[in-house]
Design a protein around this motif. Sequence first.
Motif, short mmCIF file in Angstrom:
data_model
loop_
_atom_site.label_atom_id
_atom_site.label_comp_id
_atom_site.label_asym_id
_atom_site.label_seq_id
_atom_site.Cartn_x
_atom_site.Cartn_y
_atom_site.Cartn_z
N GLN A 1 -127.16 16.09 -28.24
CA GLN A 1 -128.40 16.16 -27.46
C GLN A 1 -128.81 17.60 -27.21
OE1 GLN A 1 -128.37 13.23 -24.06
NE2 GLN A 1 -126.38 12.73 -24.95
N SER A 2 -127.85 18.48 -26.98
CA SER A 2 -128.15 19.89 -26.70
C SER A 2 -128.70 20.57 -27.96
CB SER A 2 -126.89 20.62 -26.23
OG SER A 2 -126.31 19.94 -25.16
N ALA B 1 -132.26 19.66 -28.45
CA ALA B 1 -133.16 20.39 -27.54
C ALA B 1 -133.43 21.80 -28.05
CB ALA B 1 -132.55 20.43 -26.14
N GLY B 2 -132.49 22.35 -28.81
CA GLY B 2 -132.65 23.73 -29.29
C GLY B 2 -133.18 23.82 -30.72
N LYS B 3 -133.50 22.67 -31.31
CA LYS B 3 -133.96 22.61 -32.71
C LYS B 3 -135.18 23.49 -32.94
CE LYS B 3 -133.23 18.88 -35.90
NZ LYS B 3 -133.50 17.52 -36.29
N ILE C 1 -127.72 25.25 -23.32
CA ILE C 1 -128.27 23.92 -23.02
C ILE C 1 -127.11 22.92 -23.02
CG2 ILE C 1 -129.87 22.10 -23.77
CD1 ILE C 1 -131.58 24.22 -25.08
N GLN D 1 -125.58 18.86 -21.36
CA GLN D 1 -125.98 17.52 -20.87
C GLN D 1 -125.01 17.11 -19.76
OE1 GLN D 1 -124.36 14.14 -22.30
NE2 GLN D 1 -125.36 13.21 -20.53
#
Length: 378
Positions: free
Chosen positions: A153-154, A157-159, A253, A255
Motif C-alpha cells: 500500500q505504501s 501511494a508513492g508510485k 509512507i 500503513q
Amino acid sequence: MKEIVLLGSTGSIGVQTLEVALLHNIKIKALSANRNVKTLAEQARKFSPEYVCIADENKFSEIKLLLNDTNIKILCGESGLCEISSLPCNNVVNAIVGMAGFMPTLCAINAHNDVALSNKETLVVGGEIITHLAKEKNVDIFPIDSEHSAIYQSLLAGKPNKPKKIILTASGGPFRGYNAEQLKTVTKEQALKHPNWNMGAKITIDSATMMNKGLELIEAVWLFNVSSEQIEIVVHPQSILHSAVEFEDGAVIGQMGVPDMRIPIQLALTFPQRFSSSAKPLSLTDIGTLTFEKPDENVFSCIGLARAAIKKGGNMPCIMNCANEAAVDMFLNDRIKFYQITEIIGKIMEKTEYKKELTPKIIMETQREVKEQIKLID
Ligand code: NDP
C-alpha cells in the motif's frame, strides 16, 4: 460475485478468511486442510464448496465418510492441492503453513490464477521461480502478511517512484529485551504466548525466535524487487505501524491499523476496493505511544541467518527454511530447547550442499537432504 479457492482453511488465517468471505458474500469454490477432517467437514457443510482436499492421504477415507451425503468432490495429497489451485477462480488464497504451500502456489500461477499469499515460505524457498513465473503468466501475487500488505500500500501511494528503503516492523515477540542467557530457560508455553497476535503455532514460534522477520525479509526481497540491504528491520512492540517505505526525498509512507489479520486478508480479496470490516477501529489517542527500537541481532541471530541466506541465494534460503521448519517441530514436540532452534538452523546451513541453481526439483531435493541432516542431529 467473487469466487476463491482457500488452501489451509482450518488454520488461523484460513478461518479468518472464511469470516471475511461470509461478510462480503465471497463464494468458496474449494477448501483444504492437512489432517483436521472434523473442522474441514464442518466448513464444507457451511460454505458448500465444489471441492475439498485433505493433504494427508491417510485422512482421505475419514473426510469421505464425513461428507458422503453431499455432492462435494473430495481430493487428497499434493496432487489434489494442485488440482484445486488450478480451478478457474478470482483468487487462490494460500494459507497453508510451511513449504508445503510452494507447489500449490506454483500450480495456481501456472493456471493463471491470481494468488493472495499468506504462505510466506513459498517465497522463501522459491521466490525466484515464483516471481518469474508470475510475471510470465501475468498473475498478481497480493500479500496477506500484514507487513507486506502495508509495504504494498505504501509503494502504491508513492508510485511511480522506486523505494529507497523499506522499514519492516516487528513486534519483537514474547522475548523482546531478553539476553542470550535468559533465552536458555524459556518454556514452550512462554514461546507460544505472542503479545499482540493470535496465530498458528509455527509462526508464533518463528516470532519468538525472530526467524519470522528473517522469513519476511526474504519475502519482501522477492515481492518488491529490492535488495536485502534496502530493508531495515525495526522493532515496534505495539504492532500499529505495519511497515513503511522511505522514498528518495526522505518522505516515509506507512500503513497503520489495529493488529487484526482480517484487514489485510480482506484487502487482498477486494483490492483495490475497501469495504467495512469487522476489525476494531484504530484509536491513536487510546494507544498514546508508539515506540521503535533496533532488534538485538546478537541475541536473535535468526535475522542474521536470513540475511546471509538471501545474500548467498540459490537453495540457501530453502535450506534455512527447511531447517527452521524441522527445528520448530522438534521444539513443539519437546525434543529440543528454545535456544537450540537457532543453533540447529546455523549447523544445517553449514552442512547441506549449496546449489546456485534453483528449480522446483532442487527445492524438493534440498528438503529431503535437510531431513537427512536433521536425523543426524536428532
Ligand atoms: P495454522 O497452523 O493455523 O494453519 C495452517 C493451515 O495449513 C491449516 O489449515 C493446516 O491444516 C494446513 N496445513 C498444515 N500442514 C499442511 C501440509 N503439509 N499440507 C497442506 N496443508 C497443511 O497456520 P497460520 O494460519 O497461522 O499460518 C498460515 C501461513 O500464513 C503461514 O505461512 C504463516 O507464516 C502465514 N501468516 C500467518 C499469520 C497469522 O496471523 N496466523 C500472519 C501472517 C502470515 P490442519 O488444520 O489440518 O493442520
